[in-house]
Design a protein around this motif. Structure first.
Motif, short mmCIF file in Angstrom:
data_model
loop_
_atom_site.label_atom_id
_atom_site.label_comp_id
_atom_site.label_asym_id
_atom_site.label_seq_id
_atom_site.Cartn_x
_atom_site.Cartn_y
_atom_site.Cartn_z
N CYS A 77 0.99 -1.23 0.02
CA CYS A 77 0.05 0.10 -0.04
C CYS A 77 0.97 1.15 0.05
CB CYS A 77 -0.84 0.22 1.30
SG CYS A 77 -2.12 1.49 1.39
N CYS A 79 1.41 4.45 1.29
CA CYS A 79 0.77 5.42 2.69
C CYS A 79 0.82 6.90 2.49
CB CYS A 79 1.82 4.79 3.78
SG CYS A 79 1.46 3.20 3.87
N LEU A 90 -2.96 10.37 0.94
CA LEU A 90 -2.72 9.43 2.41
C LEU A 90 -3.36 8.09 2.15
CD1 LEU A 90 -3.41 11.79 5.39
CD2 LEU A 90 -1.17 10.93 4.37
N HIS A 92 -4.50 4.24 3.79
CA HIS A 92 -5.05 3.69 5.09
C HIS A 92 -5.32 2.27 4.53
CE1 HIS A 92 -7.18 2.64 8.37
NE2 HIS A 92 -8.07 2.32 8.01
N CYS A 104 -6.67 -1.62 0.84
CA CYS A 104 -5.86 -0.24 1.26
C CYS A 104 -6.76 0.93 0.42
CB CYS A 104 -4.63 -0.29 0.32
SG CYS A 104 -3.69 0.98 0.38
N LYS A 107 -6.40 8.14 -0.33
CA LYS A 107 -7.33 9.46 -0.24
C LYS A 107 -6.49 10.59 -1.07
CE LYS A 107 -10.64 8.13 3.33
NZ LYS A 107 -11.26 8.36 4.27
N SER A 119 -10.39 9.33 -4.38
CA SER A 119 -9.73 8.03 -3.75
C SER A 119 -9.90 6.96 -4.50
CB SER A 119 -10.45 7.82 -2.41
OG SER A 119 -11.74 7.17 -2.80
N LYS A 121 -9.44 2.53 -4.02
CA LYS A 121 -9.35 1.47 -3.12
C LYS A 121 -9.10 0.38 -3.68
CE LYS A 121 -13.43 -0.99 -1.88
NZ LYS A 121 -14.64 -1.22 -1.21
#
Length: 151
Positions: A77, A79, A90, A92, A104, A107, A119, A121
């Motif tokens: 991911c 980060c 960022l 998450h 993951c 955004k 964002s 995903k």
């Protein structure tokens, strides 16, 4: 006279060794190190750590989370992306250790181009060898969902 010379050489040697030890210790602690943690997902054990990256073409930098199994590492991911003093995006991550799923979500904080998503995903599933394969990638822009990849 010979005795004084011998003591001076010993003192000089001890001081030189001490100086070199202090210099090397300081140099080693100045190096960029990554904190390595261990995690178990399913029946596999991994070392986890962050690595920095540079996108020289657009002058962006960031950190990604990596999992290492044996001698093979895998990016899991992204980060954080940043440029100069601005955070661009960022990430998450959520890990389901029993199902072997990693979700993951990255955004966007600062849009760089008009069509940049709000964002993205990513969902990855652990395979039989213990590595993670993408099974779903979804992009969200202005509240609209667009599936980019689905397995």
């Amino acid at each position: 006279m010979d005795f004084k010379l011998n003591i001076t050489i010993r003192t000089l040697t001890k001081r030189t060794i001490l100086f070199i030890a202090i210099l090397c210790t300081t140099f080693l602690y100045c190096q960029e190190t990554e904190k390595v943690e261990k995690i178990k997902i399913g029946k596999f054990k991994y070392e986890t750590y962050y690595k920095n990256f540079n996108h020289y073409e657009v002058n962006e930098k960031g950190y990604s989370l990596f999992y290492k199994k044996g001698n093979t590492e895998q990016s899991i991911c992204a980060c954080i992306y940043y440029k100069d003093d601005s955070i661009l995006s960022l990430g998450h991550m959520i890990v389901d250790k029993e199902k072997g799923l990693i979700t993951c979500v990255v955004k966007t904080i600062v849009k760089r181009v008009d069509f940049t998503s709000d964002s993205i995903k990513y969902v990855k599933k652990q395979n039989k060898q213990g590595f993670f394969e993408p099974i779903l990638t979804v992009e969200y822009t202005n509240g609209k969902e667009k599936i980019l990849f689905k397995k």
